[in-house]
Motif scaffolding. Structure first.
Motif, mmCIF file in Angstrom:
data_model
loop_
_atom_site.group_PDB
_atom_site.id
_atom_site.type_symbol
_atom_site.label_atom_id
_atom_site.label_comp_id
_atom_site.label_asym_id
_atom_site.label_seq_id
_atom_site.Cartn_x
_atom_site.Cartn_y
_atom_site.Cartn_z
ATOM 1 N N ASP A 1 -87.777 -7.563 10.425
ATOM 2 C CA ASP A 1 -87.134 -7.560 11.732
ATOM 3 C C ASP A 1 -87.881 -6.669 12.717
ATOM 4 O O ASP A 1 -88.032 -7.020 13.904
ATOM 5 C CB ASP A 1 -85.689 -7.092 11.602
ATOM 6 N N ALA A 2 -88.367 -5.524 12.246
ATOM 7 C CA ALA A 2 -89.121 -4.626 13.129
ATOM 8 C C ALA A 2 -90.413 -5.283 13.587
ATOM 9 O O ALA A 2 -90.826 -5.131 14.745
ATOM 10 C CB ALA A 2 -89.417 -3.315 12.397
ATOM 11 N N PHE A 3 -91.060 -6.016 12.687
ATOM 12 C CA PHE A 3 -92.296 -6.721 13.033
ATOM 13 C C PHE A 3 -92.034 -7.742 14.140
ATOM 14 O O PHE A 3 -92.789 -7.834 15.117
ATOM 15 C CB PHE A 3 -92.849 -7.419 11.787
ATOM 16 N N ILE A 4 -90.956 -8.491 14.013
ATOM 17 C CA ILE A 4 -90.614 -9.497 15.017
ATOM 18 C C ILE A 4 -90.280 -8.838 16.350
ATOM 19 O O ILE A 4 -90.704 -9.326 17.417
ATOM 20 C CB ILE A 4 -89.439 -10.368 14.535
ATOM 21 N N ARG A 5 -89.545 -7.745 16.314
ATOM 22 C CA ARG A 5 -89.181 -7.084 17.577
ATOM 23 C C ARG A 5 -90.412 -6.606 18.335
ATOM 24 O O ARG A 5 -90.441 -6.651 19.562
ATOM 25 C CB ARG A 5 -88.231 -5.908 17.311
ATOM 26 N N ARG A 6 -91.448 -6.195 17.608
ATOM 27 C CA ARG A 6 -92.701 -5.807 18.268
ATOM 28 C C ARG A 6 -93.457 -7.044 18.753
ATOM 29 O O ARG A 6 -93.922 -7.099 19.894
ATOM 30 C CB ARG A 6 -93.587 -5.002 17.316
ATOM 31 N N ALA A 7 -93.598 -8.027 17.875
ATOM 32 C CA ALA A 7 -94.398 -9.211 18.192
ATOM 33 C C ALA A 7 -93.787 -10.037 19.309
ATOM 34 O O ALA A 7 -94.516 -10.677 20.085
ATOM 35 C CB ALA A 7 -94.570 -10.076 16.939
ATOM 36 N N CYS A 8 -92.474 -10.039 19.406
ATOM 37 C CA CYS A 8 -91.785 -10.883 20.389
ATOM 38 C C CYS A 8 -91.276 -10.087 21.593
ATOM 39 O O CYS A 8 -90.383 -10.551 22.315
ATOM 40 C CB CYS A 8 -90.634 -11.630 19.715
ATOM 41 N N MET A 9 -91.818 -8.876 21.795
ATOM 42 C CA MET A 9 -91.611 -8.096 23.015
ATOM 43 C C MET A 9 -90.183 -7.585 23.193
ATOM 44 O O MET A 9 -89.811 -7.166 24.282
ATOM 45 C CB MET A 9 -92.043 -8.909 24.245
ATOM 46 N N ILE A 10 -89.394 -7.611 22.147
ATOM 47 C CA ILE A 10 -87.994 -7.206 22.257
ATOM 48 C C ILE A 10 -87.881 -5.696 22.454
ATOM 49 O O ILE A 10 -87.204 -5.216 23.373
ATOM 50 C CB ILE A 10 -87.203 -7.676 21.025
ATOM 51 N N ASP A 11 -88.570 -4.925 21.605
ATOM 52 C CA ASP A 11 -88.500 -3.474 21.708
ATOM 53 C C ASP A 11 -89.174 -2.957 22.975
ATOM 54 O O ASP A 11 -88.643 -2.085 23.669
ATOM 55 C CB ASP A 11 -89.146 -2.817 20.484
ATOM 56 N N SER A 12 -90.372 -3.468 23.279
ATOM 57 C CA SER A 12 -91.101 -2.960 24.436
ATOM 58 C C SER A 12 -90.395 -3.285 25.737
ATOM 59 O O SER A 12 -90.403 -2.481 26.685
ATOM 60 C CB SER A 12 -92.538 -3.521 24.449
ATOM 61 N N PHE A 13 -89.747 -4.430 25.813
ATOM 62 C CA PHE A 13 -88.991 -4.782 27.026
ATOM 63 C C PHE A 13 -87.827 -3.817 27.213
ATOM 64 O O PHE A 13 -87.599 -3.312 28.320
ATOM 65 C CB PHE A 13 -88.485 -6.222 26.948
ATOM 66 N N ALA A 14 -87.094 -3.554 26.138
ATOM 67 C CA ALA A 14 -85.951 -2.640 26.232
ATOM 68 C C ALA A 14 -86.395 -1.244 26.632
ATOM 69 O O ALA A 14 -85.746 -0.591 27.460
ATOM 70 C CB ALA A 14 -85.209 -2.604 24.901
ATOM 71 N N ALA A 15 -87.515 -0.765 26.085
ATOM 72 C CA ALA A 15 -88.008 0.566 26.416
ATOM 73 C C ALA A 15 -88.420 0.655 27.877
ATOM 74 O O ALA A 15 -88.165 1.654 28.557
ATOM 75 C CB ALA A 15 -89.181 0.930 25.516
ATOM 76 N N ALA A 16 -89.053 -0.392 28.384
ATOM 77 C CA ALA A 16 -89.482 -0.388 29.784
ATOM 78 C C ALA A 16 -88.289 -0.418 30.724
ATOM 79 O O ALA A 16 -88.255 0.305 31.733
ATOM 80 C CB ALA A 16 -90.392 -1.587 30.056
ATOM 81 N N GLU A 17 -87.288 -1.229 30.398
ATOM 82 C CA GLU A 17 -86.107 -1.323 31.255
ATOM 83 C C GLU A 17 -85.349 0.008 31.313
ATOM 84 O O GLU A 17 -84.684 0.312 32.312
ATOM 85 C CB GLU A 17 -85.178 -2.430 30.740
ATOM 86 N N ALA A 18 -85.430 0.807 30.265
ATOM 87 C CA ALA A 18 -84.734 2.085 30.218
ATOM 88 C C ALA A 18 -85.463 3.194 30.960
ATOM 89 O O ALA A 18 -84.920 4.291 31.127
ATOM 90 C CB ALA A 18 -84.500 2.500 28.763
ATOM 91 N N THR A 19 -86.703 2.924 31.382
ATOM 92 C CA THR A 19 -87.495 3.937 32.068
ATOM 93 C C THR A 19 -86.944 4.211 33.465
ATOM 94 O O THR A 19 -86.706 3.290 34.240
ATOM 95 C CB THR A 19 -88.951 3.475 32.173
ATOM 96 N N LEU A 20 -86.749 5.478 33.784
ATOM 97 C CA LEU A 20 -86.221 5.867 35.094
ATOM 98 C C LEU A 20 -87.346 6.068 36.115
ATOM 99 O O LEU A 20 -88.496 6.179 35.777
ATOM 100 C CB LEU A 20 -85.404 7.144 34.948
#
Length: 407
Positions: free
Chosen positions: A388-407
């Motif tokens: 699941d962690a591999f997919i979240r990285r490969a499919c931009m799920i984690d990086s999108f969430a991190a960027a959206e949380a940036t102030l």
């Protein structure tokens, strides 16, 4: 539309088109300017990851995407040397799958044409095809641009903001003087489009495939194509010691495809192209009233199919912020600075880092390091947490969430 209440968007590819649609749905008038007379039909970017699919749904585009595209819930890693499947990653098998547990293979030109058709009868949207940007100036009240039509006539337009969605060679970015930081890969990439159905070769082939081999890796992806019957796109590195003509010669292309996916009959090759690949991010995505999105702001290698996604994320993020400025009186400088921070983080920590890692994984030269990396793929595919962690990285799920949380 008056000169002071519209956004000027240069570039009517998928990013510019989606930005125009998002602005119109927010109630902001827009002028969309494109140097081509119509979208170019090319099986280039065609992958929409789950965060992007959610945006397409929000914009009312998902039904068209499902009709015109191809749902791909799984992707495979293979070893070209042995011909064996190394790992299968299935979004539907995740313990907590995203709302859209698949990648939508929807070609960029189909996205652009779908949006342009929807904007055609919108009185708040003006579409100017066959016009090229010549220059612009900005002041405290807006931006004035000069455009030229195919017949040579030059005209001026004015708007409150100018957004460059005009590709990696962006005229907007160059005139604005924004640095395009990064590097160019030494090898060229060759793209091959073929109608041959690779999945007929066996269950080890899915709609999305990554073949690993030193200096000889390949991505193989399926899209619907123009006739809906299927078009496969293969991308791999070209030998440094061969000319473009040698690399794209029919016999060389055939040998390349047979090396990865042997079959008794020759391949039905539709098109080939060879090009340079860059990893670059603009120093800023906002400079006064001039903004950048998509390839004008960032480019990356195609391993992982992330480029168009990042551009669509730019477009939706920017449209939301412009709506807050437009209707809520939000601080424009602060909000657009945040746009740059969020979208640069998405690129630098997400797309750039992941696409470089993807290429290095497939292209590993050292035998011992390559064995370790392939073993890592096997373990990730077999372990639910790692899978699941591999997919979240490969499919931009984690990086999108991190960027959206940036102030």
């Amino acid at each position: 539309m008056s000169a002071e209440d519209r956004v000027l968007v240069v570039g009517a590819g998928p990013v510019g088109a989606v930005l125009a649609l998002a602005l119109r749905q927010a109630g902001i008038p827009v002028v969309l300017i494109e140097k081509l007379a119509q979208p170019e039909h090319d099986c280039r970017a065609a992958s929409c990851h789950p965060p992007t699919i959610a945006m397409l749904e929000r914009l009312g585009l998902l039904e068209a995407g499902l009709d015109q595209g191809l749902v791909s819930p799984a992707f495979h890693y293979l070893d070209r040397i042995t011909g064996k499947l190394v790992g299968r990653f299935d979004l539907e098998a995740m313990r907590e799958p995203p709302a859209h547990a698949y990648v939508l293979q929807w070609e960029q030109w189909k996205i652009a044409e779908t949006v342009l058709a929807r904007l055609e009868n919108d009185e708040g949207a003006e579409i100017l095809m066959g016009r090229s940007l010549e220059g612009f100036t900005q002041d405290d009240g807006g931006v004035t641009i000069q455009i030229r039509c195919e017949q040579g006539e030059q005209t001026e337009l004015r708007g409150r903001y100018l957004v460059g969605c005009d590709g990696g060679r962006s005229t907007v970015r160059k005139i604005a003087g924004v640095d395009f930081e990064g590097f160019t890969w030494p090898e060229r990439f060759i793209k091959i489009d073929t109608r041959q159905d690779f999945s007929a070769l066996g269950a080890h082939i899915s709609n999305r495939n990554y073949f690993s081999a030193p200096n000889d890796w390949m991505n193989v992806f399926k899209a619907r194509g123009e006739d809906g019957e299927g078009m496969w796109r293969a991308v791999s590195p070209a030998p440094l010691d061969q000319t473009d003509e040698e690399v794209t010669a029919p016999e060389a292309v055939e040998a390349r495809l047979q090396r990865f996916c042997p079959r008794p009959e020759p391949y039905d090759v539709v098109t080939t192209a060879i090009y340079r690949v860059h990893q670059r991010v603009a120093a800023t995505f906002n400079l006064g009233r001039v903004l950048l999105a998509g390839d004008a702001a960032h480019v990356n290698n195609p391993v992982g199919g992330m480029g168009m996604n990042g551009g669509i994320h730019d477009a939706v993020n920017l449209a939301d912020k412009l709506a807050m400025i437009w209707f809520d009186g939000a601080d424009a400088d602060a909000l657009l600075d945040r746009y740059t921070r969020q979208r640069r983080k998405a690129q630098i920590d997400g797309v750039q880092a992941q696409s470089i890692a993807n290429k290095q994984l497939l292209d590993e030269q050292d035998p011992a390091a390559r064995a370790i990396k392939l073993d890592g793929i096997r373990k990730a595919a077999a372990d639910p947490v790692l899978h699941d962690a591999f997919i979240r990285r490969a499919c931009m799920i984690d990086s999108f969430a991190a960027a959206e949380a940036t102030l």
